[in-house]
Design an enzyme around this catalytic site. Structure first.
Site, mmCIF file in Angstrom:
data_model
loop_
_atom_site.group_PDB
_atom_site.id
_atom_site.type_symbol
_atom_site.label_atom_id
_atom_site.label_comp_id
_atom_site.label_asym_id
_atom_site.label_seq_id
_atom_site.Cartn_x
_atom_site.Cartn_y
_atom_site.Cartn_z
ATOM 1 N N GLY A 12 0.795 -1.236 0.000
ATOM 2 C CA GLY A 12 0.000 0.000 0.000
ATOM 3 C C GLY A 12 0.818 1.271 0.000
ATOM 4 O O GLY A 12 0.317 2.320 0.411
ATOM 5 N N SER A 13 2.055 1.228 -0.509
ATOM 6 C CA SER A 13 2.839 2.475 -0.519
ATOM 7 C C SER A 13 2.245 3.479 -1.509
ATOM 8 O O SER A 13 2.274 4.684 -1.265
ATOM 9 C CB SER A 13 4.316 2.205 -0.819
ATOM 10 O OG SER A 13 4.485 1.746 -2.133
ATOM 11 N N LYS A 65 -14.974 -14.635 -11.629
ATOM 12 C CA LYS A 65 -14.692 -13.197 -11.590
ATOM 13 C C LYS A 65 -15.977 -12.364 -11.546
ATOM 14 O O LYS A 65 -16.076 -11.388 -10.805
ATOM 15 C CB LYS A 65 -13.870 -12.835 -12.840
ATOM 16 C CG LYS A 65 -13.212 -11.468 -12.776
ATOM 17 C CD LYS A 65 -12.535 -11.104 -14.089
ATOM 18 C CE LYS A 65 -11.225 -11.805 -14.322
ATOM 19 N NZ LYS A 65 -10.145 -11.358 -13.438
ATOM 20 N N MET A 90 -3.393 -7.185 -8.432
ATOM 21 C CA MET A 90 -2.731 -8.028 -9.427
ATOM 22 C C MET A 90 -3.719 -8.976 -10.130
ATOM 23 O O MET A 90 -3.441 -10.152 -10.311
ATOM 24 C CB MET A 90 -1.594 -8.821 -8.763
ATOM 25 C CG MET A 90 -0.606 -7.961 -8.007
ATOM 26 S SD MET A 90 0.239 -6.734 -9.025
ATOM 27 C CE MET A 90 1.507 -7.757 -9.743
ATOM 28 N N ARG A 91 -4.867 -8.439 -10.520
ATOM 29 C CA ARG A 91 -5.867 -9.242 -11.232
ATOM 30 C C ARG A 91 -6.350 -8.496 -12.451
ATOM 31 O O ARG A 91 -6.450 -7.275 -12.420
ATOM 32 C CB ARG A 91 -7.107 -9.453 -10.349
ATOM 33 C CG ARG A 91 -6.881 -10.472 -9.353
ATOM 34 C CD ARG A 91 -8.031 -10.705 -8.437
ATOM 35 N NE ARG A 91 -7.553 -11.708 -7.516
ATOM 36 C CZ ARG A 91 -7.620 -13.006 -7.746
ATOM 37 N NH1 ARG A 91 -8.230 -13.477 -8.811
ATOM 38 N NH2 ARG A 91 -7.090 -13.856 -6.901
ATOM 39 N N VAL A 93 -9.096 -7.019 -14.733
ATOM 40 C CA VAL A 93 -10.449 -6.534 -14.463
ATOM 41 C C VAL A 93 -11.363 -7.064 -15.566
ATOM 42 O O VAL A 93 -11.023 -7.009 -16.754
ATOM 43 C CB VAL A 93 -10.464 -4.984 -14.415
ATOM 44 C CG1 VAL A 93 -11.877 -4.467 -14.184
ATOM 45 C CG2 VAL A 93 -9.521 -4.480 -13.316
ATOM 46 N N ASN A 107 -4.315 2.239 -13.994
ATOM 47 C CA ASN A 107 -3.383 1.318 -13.333
ATOM 48 C C ASN A 107 -1.986 1.919 -13.367
ATOM 49 O O ASN A 107 -1.653 2.688 -14.269
ATOM 50 C CB ASN A 107 -3.378 -0.024 -14.083
ATOM 51 C CG ASN A 107 -2.455 -1.047 -13.445
ATOM 52 O OD1 ASN A 107 -2.385 -1.166 -12.222
ATOM 53 N ND2 ASN A 107 -1.719 -1.791 -14.264
ATOM 54 N N HIS A 109 2.037 0.673 -13.422
ATOM 55 C CA HIS A 109 2.809 -0.537 -13.686
ATOM 56 C C HIS A 109 4.304 -0.193 -13.667
ATOM 57 O O HIS A 109 4.719 0.810 -14.249
ATOM 58 C CB HIS A 109 2.410 -1.117 -15.042
ATOM 59 C CG HIS A 109 3.125 -2.392 -15.351
ATOM 60 N ND1 HIS A 109 2.764 -3.595 -14.769
ATOM 61 C CD2 HIS A 109 4.197 -2.637 -16.138
ATOM 62 C CE1 HIS A 109 3.594 -4.537 -15.198
ATOM 63 N NE2 HIS A 109 4.465 -3.987 -16.029
HETATM 64 C C1 GAR Z 1 3.611 -1.110 -7.439
HETATM 65 O O1 GAR Z 1 4.991 -1.024 -7.650
HETATM 66 C C2 GAR Z 1 2.870 -1.239 -8.745
HETATM 67 O O2 GAR Z 1 3.530 -0.608 -9.793
HETATM 68 C C3 GAR Z 1 2.832 -2.719 -8.925
HETATM 69 O O3 GAR Z 1 2.583 -3.235 -7.649
HETATM 70 C C4 GAR Z 1 3.250 -2.408 -6.712
HETATM 71 C C5 GAR Z 1 2.361 -2.174 -5.507
HETATM 72 O O4 GAR Z 1 3.099 -1.587 -4.486
HETATM 73 N N1 GAR Z 1 1.814 -3.114 -9.854
HETATM 74 C C6 GAR Z 1 1.963 -4.033 -10.806
HETATM 75 O O5 GAR Z 1 2.962 -4.685 -10.944
HETATM 76 C C7 GAR Z 1 0.751 -4.186 -11.724
HETATM 77 N N2 GAR Z 1 1.035 -5.046 -12.826
HETATM 78 P P1 GAR Z 1 2.410 -0.900 -3.227
HETATM 79 O O6 GAR Z 1 1.471 -1.949 -2.627
HETATM 80 O O7 GAR Z 1 3.534 -0.573 -2.318
HETATM 81 O O8 GAR Z 1 1.669 0.295 -3.713
#
Ligand code: GAR
Length: 202
Positions: A12-13, A65, A90-91, A93, A107, A109
């Site tokens: 959740g950063s 889903k 990570m799913r 939609v 999103n 990425h």
């Molecule tokens: C983030 O770095 C985001 O870019 C990635 O998950 C992390 C979540 O970090 N998302 C993906 O890889 C989507 N394909 P967080 O929980 O610290 O925000």
């Protein structure tokens, strides 16, 4: 004030960065709902600490889903959600949410898409030996990290970098870029680039 829902399943950063930017009045929105497919994830605790309504569930408890997305859709409608912000959800939609929220789901990425979509984008970049990677914010469509790109920022990969080093620099960029983009979106000032290279304001 625009109501947004954050969908997240990790530490959740990015959720924190967005919530803090809202606290500083840099983004004219409210996180009215946190949706998570991992009830034990840190982001769920963080949202509860902030008094944000949480919808968390185990996908396996539903009949596919469409089953759990119908529940999410109900919660989004109840909270008058205008934008869905994926931050480590990570799913893929499905159409249950994509149709009513067409062009309203974004999103973040950790790569310069279309390079390195899917899981472990930082590991994929290191494996490929690229010297530059980065962060992409894009609209969500039915594909895996394939929707129109709204913004991107690059970072260099240095010779001595470990995966952790790159991950850390990527996240530093994410924590600035994502709130900025959400701020523009809620003001109607964001632009997207489609596959024909056409830039359009939305
Ligand atoms: C983030 O770095 C985001 O870019 C990635 O998950 C992390 C979540 O970090 N998302 C993906 O890889 C989507 N394909 P967080 O929980 O610290 O925000």
């Amino acid at each position: 004030m625009t109501n947004i829902a954050v969908f997240a399943s990790g530490t959740g950063s990015n959720f924190d960065a967005l919530a803090e930017a809202i606290d500083r009045n840099e983004v004219d929105a409210e996180i009215s709902l946190l949706v998570s497919d991992k009830p034990s994830s840190k982001v769920v605790d963080k949202a509860k600490e902030r008094g944000i309504e949480v919808l968390s569930f185990h996908p396996g408890d539903f009949n596919g889903k469409a089953g759990y997305e119908q529940v999410i859709l109900g919660a989004c409608q109840e909270h008058n959600i205008e934008w869905i912000v994926l931050a480590g959800y990570m799913r893929l939609v499905g159409t249950t949410l994509l149709t009513p929220f067409e062009g309203r789901i974004i999103n973040i990425h950790p790569s310069l898409l279309p390079a390195f979509p899917g899981k472990n984008a930082v590991g994929q970049a290191l494996e490929a030996g690229v010297k530059v990677t980065g962060v992409t914010v894009h609209l969500v469509d039915e594909g895996m990290d394939t929707g129109p790109i709204i913004d991107q920022q690059a970072i260099r990969i240095e010779e001595e970098d470990t995966e952790e080093d790159v991950q850390q620099r990527i996240q530093q960029v994410e924590h600035v870029l994502y709130p900025e983009v959400v701020g523009r979106l809620v003001k109607g000032e964001a632009t997207k680039h489609d596959k024909a290279g056409i830039t359009e304001r939305f």
